[in-house]
Design a protein around this motif. Structure first.
Motif, PDB file in Angstrom:
ATOM      1  N   PRO A  86       1.030  -0.893   0.202  1.00  0.00           N
ATOM      2  CA  PRO A  86      -0.209  -0.212  -0.144  1.00  0.00           C
ATOM      3  C   PRO A  86       0.989   1.516   0.229  1.00  0.00           C
ATOM      4  N   GLY A  87       0.307   2.328  -0.619  1.00  0.00           N
ATOM      5  CA  GLY A  87       0.904   3.239  -0.993  1.00  0.00           C
ATOM      6  C   GLY A  87       0.365   4.422   0.022  1.00  0.00           C
ATOM      7  N   PHE A  88       1.502   5.747   0.867  1.00  0.00           N
ATOM      8  CA  PHE A  88       1.052   6.381   1.444  1.00  0.00           C
ATOM      9  C   PHE A  88       1.550   7.928   0.737  1.00  0.00           C
ATOM     10  N   ASP A  89       0.798   9.445   1.341  1.00  0.00           N
ATOM     11  CA  ASP A  89       1.243  10.213   0.863  1.00  0.00           C
ATOM     12  C   ASP A  89       2.274  10.598   1.821  1.00  0.00           C
ATOM     13  N   THR A  90       2.897  10.239   3.076  1.00  0.00           N
ATOM     14  CA  THR A  90       3.752  10.481   4.189  1.00  0.00           C
ATOM     15  C   THR A  90       4.668   9.258   4.388  1.00  0.00           C
ATOM     16  N   TRP A  91       6.010  10.380   4.568  1.00  0.00           N
ATOM     17  CA  TRP A  91       6.493   9.719   4.844  1.00  0.00           C
ATOM     18  C   TRP A  91       6.341   8.304   6.527  1.00  0.00           C
ATOM     19  N   SER A  92       5.990   9.747   7.776  1.00  0.00           N
ATOM     20  CA  SER A  92       5.635   9.304   8.605  1.00  0.00           C
ATOM     21  C   SER A  92       4.942   7.869   8.339  1.00  0.00           C
ATOM     22  N   PRO A 128       6.716  15.461  12.638  1.00  0.00           N
ATOM     23  CA  PRO A 128       6.706  16.383  11.787  1.00  0.00           C
ATOM     24  C   PRO A 128       8.411  16.261  11.507  1.00  0.00           C
ATOM     25  N   VAL A 129       9.306  15.890  12.151  1.00  0.00           N
ATOM     26  CA  VAL A 129       9.974  15.299  11.611  1.00  0.00           C
ATOM     27  C   VAL A 129      10.941  14.302  10.654  1.00  0.00           C
ATOM     28  N   LEU A 130      10.018  13.110  11.203  1.00  0.00           N
ATOM     29  CA  LEU A 130       9.728  12.241   9.969  1.00  0.00           C
ATOM     30  C   LEU A 130       9.545  12.690   8.055  1.00  0.00           C
ATOM     31  N   ASP A 131       8.381  13.889   8.447  1.00  0.00           N
ATOM     32  CA  ASP A 131       7.874  13.922   7.285  1.00  0.00           C
ATOM     33  C   ASP A 131       8.672  15.611   6.785  1.00  0.00           C
ATOM     34  N   GLU A 132       9.950  15.264   7.459  1.00  0.00           N
ATOM     35  CA  GLU A 132      10.912  16.440   6.388  1.00  0.00           C
ATOM     36  C   GLU A 132      10.948  16.089   5.588  1.00  0.00           C
ATOM     37  N   ILE A 133      11.181  14.210   4.964  1.00  0.00           N
ATOM     38  CA  ILE A 133      11.721  13.877   4.171  1.00  0.00           C
ATOM     39  C   ILE A 133      10.088  13.388   2.899  1.00  0.00           C
ATOM     40  N   ASP A 134       9.719  14.568   2.190  1.00  0.00           N
ATOM     41  CA  ASP A 134       9.406  14.640   1.209  1.00  0.00           C
ATOM     42  C   ASP A 134       8.751  14.128  -0.255  1.00  0.00           C
ATOM     43  N   GLN A 135      10.181  13.654  -0.652  1.00  0.00           N
ATOM     44  CA  GLN A 135      10.601  13.095  -1.875  1.00  0.00           C
ATOM     45  C   GLN A 135      10.522  11.627  -1.674  1.00  0.00           C
ATOM     46  N   PRO A 136       9.155  10.996  -2.172  1.00  0.00           N
ATOM     47  CA  PRO A 136      10.142   9.200  -2.485  1.00  0.00           C
ATOM     48  C   PRO A 136      11.283   8.836  -3.452  1.00  0.00           C
ATOM     49  N   ARG A 137      12.102   7.790  -2.330  1.00  0.00           N
ATOM     50  CA  ARG A 137      12.709   7.580  -3.024  1.00  0.00           C
ATOM     51  C   ARG A 137      13.462   6.081  -2.853  1.00  0.00           C
ATOM     52  N   MET A 138      12.818   5.685  -3.964  1.00  0.00           N
ATOM     53  CA  MET A 138      13.901   3.931  -3.882  1.00  0.00           C
ATOM     54  C   MET A 138      14.859   3.791  -3.381  1.00  0.00           C
ATOM     55  N   LEU A 139      13.978   2.401  -2.293  1.00  0.00           N
ATOM     56  CA  LEU A 139      14.883   1.987  -1.051  1.00  0.00           C
ATOM     57  C   LEU A 139      15.121   0.543  -2.003  1.00  0.00           C
ATOM     58  N   SER A 140      16.380  -0.012  -1.512  1.00  0.00           N
ATOM     59  CA  SER A 140      16.400  -1.674  -2.312  1.00  0.00           C
ATOM     60  C   SER A 140      15.747  -2.587  -1.232  1.00  0.00           C
ATOM     61  N   GLY A 141      15.759  -2.291   0.325  1.00  0.00           N
ATOM     62  CA  GLY A 141      15.122  -2.481   0.639  1.00  0.00           C
ATOM     63  C   GLY A 141      15.982  -3.648   1.763  1.00  0.00           C
ATOM     64  N   ASP A 142      17.042  -4.622   0.689  1.00  0.00           N
ATOM     65  CA  ASP A 142      17.840  -5.315   1.135  1.00  0.00           C
ATOM     66  C   ASP A 142      19.028  -5.759   0.176  1.00  0.00           C
ATOM     67  N   LEU A 143      19.622  -5.499  -0.350  1.00  0.00           N
ATOM     68  CA  LEU A 143      21.009  -4.949  -0.799  1.00  0.00           C
ATOM     69  C   LEU A 143      22.093  -4.841   0.137  1.00  0.00           C
ATOM     70  N   TRP A 144      23.221  -6.161   0.005  1.00  0.00           N
ATOM     71  CA  TRP A 144      24.839  -6.203   0.465  1.00  0.00           C
ATOM     72  C   TRP A 144      24.638  -7.598  -0.206  1.00  0.00           C
ATOM     73  N   THR A 145      26.011  -7.486   0.560  1.00  0.00           N
ATOM     74  CA  THR A 145      26.952  -8.573  -0.110  1.00  0.00           C
ATOM     75  C   THR A 145      25.777 -10.165  -0.568  1.00  0.00           C
ATOM     76  N   VAL A 146      25.432 -10.037   0.137  1.00  0.00           N
ATOM     77  CA  VAL A 146      25.032 -11.710   0.602  1.00  0.00           C
ATOM     78  C   VAL A 146      23.831 -11.750  -1.208  1.00  0.00           C
ATOM     79  N   ASN A 147      23.384 -10.285  -1.587  1.00  0.00           N
ATOM     80  CA  ASN A 147      23.248 -10.134  -2.825  1.00  0.00           C
ATOM     81  C   ASN A 147      23.817  -9.433  -3.726  1.00  0.00           C
ATOM     82  N   VAL A 148      25.246 -10.376  -3.997  1.00  0.00           N
ATOM     83  CA  VAL A 148      26.115  -9.081  -5.057  1.00  0.00           C
ATOM     84  C   VAL A 148      26.731 -11.015  -5.897  1.00  0.00           C
ATOM     85  N   MET A 149      26.792 -11.062  -7.273  1.00  0.00           N
ATOM     86  CA  MET A 149      27.422 -11.509  -7.889  1.00  0.00           C
ATOM     87  C   MET A 149      28.951 -10.002  -7.735  1.00  0.00           C
TER      88      MET A 149
END
Length: 249
Positions: A86-92, A128-149
């Motif tokens: 689901p999508g949300f209007d705010t980061w908080s 209010p502090v969380l909602d200073e983030i007002d531009q959604p950006r793509m987060l990989s969620g799980d990217l680290w060495t275990v998911n790299v070739m």
């Protein structure tokens, strides 16, 4: 699986590193369940090969990780929350929704989620502090060495592929698992990550947000450790969470 499928068009900046989707079906008409077939990636899993290289070459690897992460985080999204919804209007709202989902999962498997509930309360107090983030950006969620070739036989560790984007979501790049892992061991080869990625906001409000993000990570780690049968790790997560909560309250 559906979340990863929905994320693919947004991951075009790193498409040459990703497996191609060959076929997918979410109707259940073919085999009675969702399925997704992807192409094989060239190379060798990084956990199996990175240790074969001299540590003097590791900074280059983490520099590549920083560049890949930078390209992912540069992608702008239409809303906050998981890519498939689901999508949300705010980061908080997205953060609180994610914390509530983690608490519900912990309750389902019989683990005490009271401390996660306290994090939800703290996040609500700091909306209010969380909602200073007002531009959604793509987060990989799980990217680290275990998911790299890595390239097989290359003179230095060279990333040839990245995979496992089922946990992507839209939000603050500082909340991504990759950022947590890059920060985990300062003064080591991981510092090269920041040369290619760039610097982080270290303002007081950013530090406060990072504590909420760390609490979310700990809750997810607790659930994962339970699934792996790591009882000691589950117990440790409670003391780790207590330290973070002390910083929030």
């Amino acid at each position: 699986m559906r979340n990863e499928y929905a994320s693919v068009p947004y991951l075009a900046p790193i498409a040459p590193l990703m497996p191609r989707i060959i076929s997918a079906d979410f109707t259940g008409d073919v085999i009675g369940r969702d399925y997704l077939f992807q192409s094989l990636l060239d190379g060798v899993p990084a956990p199996e090969r990175l240790g074969d290289y001299p540590r003097s070459t590791w900074p280059g690897f983490f520099g590549q990780m920083g560049a890949v992460t930078r390209d992912v985080h540069a992608v702008r999204g239409p809303r906050f929350g998981p890519v498939a919804g689901p999508g949300f209007d705010t980061w908080s709202e997205a953060v609180i929704g994610s914390l509530n989902a983690i608490a519900a999962d912990l309750d389902t498997v019989g683990l005490d989620a009271a401390d996660v509930g306290k994090v939800v309360t703290a996040a609500a107090q700091h909306q209010p502090v969380l909602d200073e983030i007002d531009q959604p950006r793509m987060l990989s969620g799980d990217l680290w060495t275990v998911n790299v070739m890595l390239a097989d036989g290359a003179p230095e560790p060279t990333i040839t592929g990245v995979l496992d984007f089922d946990r992507t979501w839209w939000g603050d790049p500082a909340a991504d698992w990759t950022i947590r892992m890059a920060l985990a061991k300062p003064g080591t080869e991981r510092d090269e990550f920041w040369r290619t990625y760039g610097s982080l906001d270290r303002s007081p409000n950013a530090v406060l947000r990072s504590r909420i993000y760390e609490a979310r990570h700990i809750g997810a780690i607790r659930l994962e450790r339970h699934r792996l049968g790591n009882a000691d790790g589950v117990r440790e997560s409670y003391s780790d969470m207590a330290v973070v909560l002390a910083g929030l309250t």
